[in-house]
Every structure is written in structure tokens, then in C-alpha cells.
Design an enzyme around this catalytic site. Structure first.
Site, PDB file in Angstrom:
ATOM      1  CE  LYS A  76      -3.994   2.049   2.492  1.00 41.02           C
ATOM      2  NZ  LYS A  76      -4.716   1.964   3.441  1.00 41.02           N
ATOM      3  CB  SER A  92      -8.120   3.738   2.468  1.00 41.44           C
ATOM      4  OG  SER A  92      -7.155   3.280   3.523  1.00 41.44           O
ATOM      5  CB  SER A 134      -8.411   1.056   5.243  1.00 40.60           C
ATOM      6  OG  SER A 134      -9.059   2.278   5.073  1.00 40.60           O
TER       7      SER A 134
HETATM    8  N1  GLN Z   1     -13.272   4.138   5.578  1.00 39.41           N
HETATM    9  C1  GLN Z   1     -12.664   4.704   6.752  1.00 39.41           C
HETATM   10  C2  GLN Z   1     -12.461   6.067   6.706  1.00 39.41           C
HETATM   11  O1  GLN Z   1     -12.764   6.586   5.835  1.00 39.41           O
HETATM   12  C3  GLN Z   1     -11.472   3.880   7.489  1.00 39.41           C
HETATM   13  C4  GLN Z   1     -10.337   4.529   6.572  1.00 39.41           C
HETATM   14  C5  GLN Z   1      -9.173   3.504   7.034  1.00 39.41           C
HETATM   15  O2  GLN Z   1      -9.435   2.489   7.715  1.00 39.41           O
HETATM   16  N2  GLN Z   1      -8.012   4.080   6.699  1.00 39.41           N
HETATM   17  O3  GLN Z   1     -12.184   6.800   7.609  1.00 39.41           O
END
Ligand code: GLN
Length: 461
Positions: free
Chosen positions: A66, A141, A165
Site C-alpha cells: 500500500k 482505503s 481499510s
Molecule cells: N473508511 C474509513 C474512513 O474513511 C476507514 C479508513 C481507514 O481505515 N484508513 O475513515
């Protein structure tokens, strides 16, 4: 997972992964490829094997990283214009550990900029498509990492999970995703989002591979004082749950949850029973506050963490500058995506002197109540079962103009994040349209391997 040895060349493994990545380029799982360096590493490993030297447990295994993990190979962009040209001088601890075992990073996987999002549509470099339907989101993400594994480009990938994410894209693409206990894996060398819930974990095709990767990257790191002593030490077969009792979270089986998702969870519960588990309904009223807690605490931490991008030390600097203030404001305005800015604004609001007690302090108190509520149910149950996401992968563009709707998609992944407890997402079924659906297993702190053990008992059943 195929590992290089006398008969299987690391160069061939890496080349095959690079070719597959090219073949699937249109999914946009990667921001950049690490072709030359990856092949060079592979040749070094092959030479060692030739000489009979030790090469590690992941010799020649290609992986996707990532693009919020720092590594000097290529640019670490966090999918933001702000870091488009950022060449890191350091390597994240997790990456170092994998490389010490012979794993080879073939490319940087796409994400929502700074990991803010749940669809990988907030990337400065454009969205990633779902591995099973190109018109749908990859989830996020860590969307690029999930898709790279789902398309069989690589056998595993690293992701980060602050509020879902890893788990949500794993569910959307039909792969295993592990969000460990807070502090399991060092956060050193990973672009910070919300430091009190950021955890590093992985995607893999099956539970056993995920367990191996986690056992390698877990452990104490002097460079991250929140890391725990290594507890990822068991053979999966030995990480047995004591009570063989699972709680099915009824709070997440009602209104607003897709029928196919509910059916998948119920089917999984039935399989657990068949495997000798007791499954009982549990109701945790505090869960309904978790999303509200998360969207106060997380932006507050985001606002603090992103204040370091000032156009001066590193990252993008605007060329449209007439005075000092322009250096900050124009650089930040140009370097961040709208979603990053939204979180900075919310975060600074909830931290501002007039609202700090009403929002931030109150959310932290509620967070403690949530942790206590979990602790209570874990006196009775080894683990909790619930959906990962209210519905399967949604259409690209469907939520982009409605940030609140996008936040609501996180309702079932953020509670374990706020409590710092482990949660995994395992593939469990398909929707009528053939989209993958995962289920989530959640356990008390450091029960990570027990969750994987339970999942391994049901895998492919
Ligand atoms: N979808 C969640 C957010 O937008 C989680 C993001 C994440 O875990 N980095 O904050």
C-alpha cells in the site's frame, strides 16, 4: 504460497507477477511498479539459493505494498499530490521484516489519499476497480492491495486499517483481510492517519498465508512505543478458542443491511454450529455510537497528523506564492484532496477551544464505554460475528458526492478500531450479482490468532 527454491526461480515468480500486473493494468491496482529493483532482488535471492545460503520464509515471494508505507524504492505518495515526488529516506519496519525473509515488493498499491476513504476513489491518481466487476469500487482505503491479491497478481499485500481499510476491501474483493490488535505491528514508516487506531495488516488468499505474514511483521519495535511484545507465536492449529462460543451481533442484522449480506452471515453462523460452536445472539447497544465517536476522534487526529505538511519541510510546494501564508495555504490547498480537507476542517473544529469538551472529550468518554461493552461480552464469547459492510461493492461514483453516505458504509468496521481489538474479514458468500461478501470475526485484544483459527476451520466449507 509458492516460495523460491532450487526448482522455482525467484526471478520467474517476480516476472510472472509483473506480467500479470501489466495484463490487469486497467484495474489500476498499482500507482507505480518497482520492476527493475524487484528483478534485481530476485536475482540476488536466486544466487543465494544456488550457493545454499539461507534465504528466509518468503524467498522470492512478490507482494504489493500500500503506497502509504515508506520505502526508498520509488516514491511513497500516499496517493496524494502532496507526496507525488516524495522519495523516502527510510523503510517501514513491516517492509524491512518482510524483505529480511526474502519477500519482494513489485509495486505500490493504490489507496484513498492518506487512507481517507472507503472506496479508493479519493486517490489523486484515479480510482481502482473491483476485481469482480470493473464498474464497481475496490473498497478502501487499501483498495489496490485487495485487488492485487484478488486478481492473483501477488499472493499477499500489505494494507493499513484505521476504521476498516483492510476488512472492507477484503470483503468487496473476496480475499482474507487481517486488522490486528492495536500495537501488533509497528507503525514506524507508515504515513499516519489517526494514530490511536492505525494498524498495519495484510491481505492474502487464505487464512494460513495471512497468519504467516502477520507472524513475520508482528512484534515489538523500539521505533514505535505503542507496539506490543510479539504474541503472534502459535501454530494456527494450536490457537484454539477456549469456550467455542460465538456471539452473533444482532445490532448489525436489522434495517439497512442488504439481504444477501444478512444471509451470508446467517449461513456462516450455521457452519460454525456444524463445526461444534455455540452461536448466540448478542446485542451491544453501545455499537450504535461507534460511528459518531470515530468521525470525531479520527478527524481530530488526522488534523494533527496532517499539520506537518506545510509546503516547507517536504511535500508539494505551490508555485503561486506572494507571501508566507501562501506557502502554507496554497501548498496545502493544491496538495490535499477534498476529503483530506474535509477531515482537517472537522478535526480542527472538534478540537477548537469552544467545542473541545462537547465533541472530542465526550467522544473519548464514549469510546471508553464502548471498550467496556466489548469487554463485557468477551467474558462470555470467544468472538463476535457480524457483516463487514452493509452491502457488497457499490458502483464507482455512487457515493462520491455524498460524504455522509460514504461514512455510513463504515458502521460495522469502525467499532473494533475504536476499541483497538482485532477483527478479520473472511470470504463467505456471494450476492445475487456474483459479488463477493465477507464476514467479520471480532475478538478481545490479542486473540488475533484465535480468530484466524476459527476462520481456518470453516475455510472452503
Ligand atoms: N473508511 C474509513 C474512513 O474513511 C476507514 C479508513 C481507514 O481505515 N484508513 O475513515
Amino acid at each position: 504460497m509458492i516460495i523460491a527454491d532450487k526448482n522455482t526461480k525467484a526471478v520467474d515468480l517476480v516476472r510472472a507477477a509483473l506480467e500479470k500486473a501489466k495484463e490487469y493494468e486497467e484495474y489500476h491496482a498499482f500507482i507505480s511498479m518497482n520492476e527493475a529493483r524487484a528483478l534485481e532482488h530476485a536475482r540476488e535471492i536466486d544466487a543465494k539459493i544456488e550457493k545454499g545460503e539461507p534465504v528466509g520464509r518468503l524467498a522470492g515471494v512478490p507482494f504489493a505494498l500500500k503506497d502509504n508505507y515508506l520505502s526508498p524504492e520509488g516514491m511513497t505518495t500516499a496517493a496524494a499530490k502532496m507526496l507525488e515526488d516524495f522519495a523516502s529516506p527510510i523503510t517501514a519496519t513491516a517492509v524491512k521484516k518482510l524483505e529480511a525473509e526474502g519477500a519482494i515488493m513489485i509495486g505500490r498499491a493504490n489507496l484513498d489519499a492518506y487512507a481517507h476513504g472507503g472506496s479508493t476513489e479519493n486517490s489523486y491518481f484515479g480510482p481502482t476497480s473491483n476485481a469482480h466487476d470493473k464498474t464497481r469500487v475496490a473498497g478502501g482505503s487499501s483498495g489496490g492491495s485487495a485487488v492485487a491479491v484478488a486478481l492473483d497478481i501477488v499472493p499477499f499485500a500489505l494494507g493499513s486499517d484505521t476504521g476498516g481499510s483492510i476488512r472492507q476491501p477484503a470483503s468487496f474483493n473476496g480475499v482474507v483481510g487481517v486488522k490486528p490488535t492495536y500495537g501488533t505491528v509497528s507503525r514506524y514508516g507508515v504515513v499516519a492517519m489517526a494514530s490511536s487506531t492505525d494498524v498495519m495488516g495484510c491481505f492474502a488468499k487464505n487464512v494460513e498465508d495471512a497468519n504467516l505474514i502477520m507472524s513475520i511483521i508482528a512484534g515489538k519495535d523500539a521505533k514505535d512505543s505503542t507496539t506490543l511484545n510479539d504474541f503472534w507465536t502459535k501454530n494456527l492449529a494450536d490457537a484454539k478458542p477456549e469456550k467455542k462460543k460465538i456471539g452473533l451481533i444482532t445490532d448489525f442484522m436489522g434495517e439497512g443491511i442488504d439481504e444477501d449480506v444478512k444471509k451470508t452471515v446467517k449461513d456462516y453462523a450455521a457452519k460454525l454450529k456444524k463445526a461444534g460452536y455455540t452461536v448466540e445472539d448478542v446485542n451491544i447497544p453501545m455499537l450504535k455510537y461507534a460511528l459518531a465517536i470515530y468521525y470525531i476522534v479520527q478527524p481530530a487526529e488526522v488534523a494533527s497528523n496532517l499539520s506537518r505538511y506545510d509546503g516547507i519541510r517536504y511535500g508539494h510546494r505551490s508555485s503561486d506564492i506572494k507571501g508566507l501564508n501562501d506557502v502554507y495555504s496554497n501548498s496545502r490547498n493544491e496538495g490535499f484532496m477534498s476529503e483530506n480537507k474535509r477531515r482537517i476542517l472537522i478535526g480542527n473544529f472538534v478540537l477548537s477551544s469552544g467545542f473541545f469538551d462537547a465533541y472530542f472529550v465526550k467522544a473519548q468518554k464514549a469510546r471508553t464505554l464502548l471498550i467496556n461493552a466489548y469487554n463485557d461480552v468477551f467474558k462470555e464469547y470467544d468472538a463476535l460475528l457480524c457483516p463487514v459492510s452493509p452491502r457488497p461493492a457499490f458502483k464507482l461514483g455512487e457515493n462520491t458526492s455524498d460524504p455522509l453516505q460514504m461514512y455510513l458504509e463504515d458502521v460495522m468496521t469502525v467499532p473494533p478500531s475504536m476499541a483497538g481489538i482485532p477483527a478479520i474479514s473472511v470470504p463467505a458468500g456471494k450476492s445475487k450479482e456474483g459479488l463477493p461478501i465477507g464476514v467479520q470475526l471480532v475478538g478481545p485484544r490479542q486473540s488475533d490468532q484465535i480468530l484466524l483459527h476459527i476462520a481456518s476451520e470453516l475455510e472452503d466449507k
